[in-house]
Design an enzyme around this catalytic site. Structure first.
Site, PDB file in Angstrom:
ATOM      1  N   HIS A 126      13.569  15.025  85.911  1.00 24.97           N
ATOM      2  CA  HIS A 126      14.406  15.211  84.616  1.00 24.97           C
ATOM      3  C   HIS A 126      15.831  14.535  84.697  1.00 24.97           C
ATOM      4  CE1 HIS A 126      12.728  19.668  83.676  1.00 24.97           C
ATOM      5  NE2 HIS A 126      11.772  18.753  84.023  1.00 24.97           N
TER       6      HIS A 126
ATOM      7  N   GLU B 255      18.800  15.040  84.276  1.00 20.78           N
ATOM      8  CA  GLU B 255      19.977  15.821  84.996  1.00 20.78           C
ATOM      9  C   GLU B 255      19.721  15.738  86.505  1.00 20.78           C
ATOM     10  OE1 GLU B 255      19.307  18.120  81.227  1.00 20.78           O
ATOM     11  OE2 GLU B 255      18.119  17.058  82.540  1.00 20.78           O
TER      12      GLU B 255
ATOM     13  N   CYS C 271      17.455  22.645  81.187  1.00 18.52           N
ATOM     14  CA  CYS C 271      16.359  23.934  81.601  1.00 18.52           C
ATOM     15  C   CYS C 271      16.572  24.546  83.059  1.00 18.52           C
ATOM     16  CB  CYS C 271      14.943  23.093  81.795  1.00 18.52           C
ATOM     17  SG  CYS C 271      14.825  22.267  83.208  1.00 18.52           S
TER      18      CYS C 271
ATOM     19  N   CYS D 129      16.986  22.362  86.100  1.00 13.54           N
ATOM     20  CA  CYS D 129      18.359  21.443  85.906  1.00 13.54           C
ATOM     21  C   CYS D 129      19.638  22.035  86.314  1.00 13.54           C
ATOM     22  CB  CYS D 129      18.407  20.552  84.475  1.00 13.54           C
ATOM     23  SG  CYS D 129      17.144  19.431  84.493  1.00 13.54           S
TER      24      CYS D 129
END
Length: 165
Positions: A60, A62, A90, A93
């Site tokens: 992801h 992040e 999410c 993260c």
């Protein structure tokens, strides 16, 4: 594809950078998510979503920004740094942000904007809000108490050269 936007605060500028990274990434082979870790002294470490491009469900934006900052700074502790991300993080993260000891997280789009754009991670946010029985239907997680289950912690505790985190 980077665009010029009038912003009035450093937070808005960093968030716009994350949004621009996300849009640029979505135009090629990545997902529509971008992030920037900014240290207290102003150094910036960008990341973009590489889940499908790298075949890595943890890639992801992040997480990628956190990985970049940690690698470049030679640390796993990002206290004093802030994460700016194009979309509400999410649970993965958010957990990475907690482990990195970031000071704050700011996001532009929220989870509802993501759902409208085809990325509905509501079930992941909801997973932690459910009771154990409901969570178990989504993902069974079982404790198996092996007699040796604490051996790794005992070994780590006895290692005089360990690095605490």
């Amino acid at each position: 594809m980077s665009t010029t936007h009038e912003t009035t605060t450093p937070t808005q500028r960093h968030l716009q950078r994350a949004v621009d990274l996300a849009a640029e990434n979505a135009a090629v082979d990545g997902g529509p998510f971008g992030a920037v870790v900014v240290t207290a002294d102003g150094r910036e470490f960008p990341g973009v979503n590489r889940v499908t491009a790298d075949h890595d469900p943890t890639a992801h934006a992040e997480v990628m920004a956190i990985r970049s900052a940690c690698r470049e700074l030679g640390t796993f502790h990002l206290g004093g740094a802030v994460l700016y991300t194009s979309c509400e993080p999410c649970p993965l993260c958010l957990s990475a942000s907690l482990w990195a000891r970031l000071d704050a997280v700011y996001f532009a789009a929220d989870r509802h904007d993501a759902a409208a754009g085809g990325f509905d991670d509501a079930e992941f946010h909801d997973f932690f809000a459910h009771d154990a029985e409901q969570r178990d239907r989504a993902l069974p997680v079982r404790h198996v108490p092996l007699a040796t289950r604490t051996q790794p912690f005992e070994t780590w505790g006895g290692n005089a050269h360990r690095t605490a985190y």
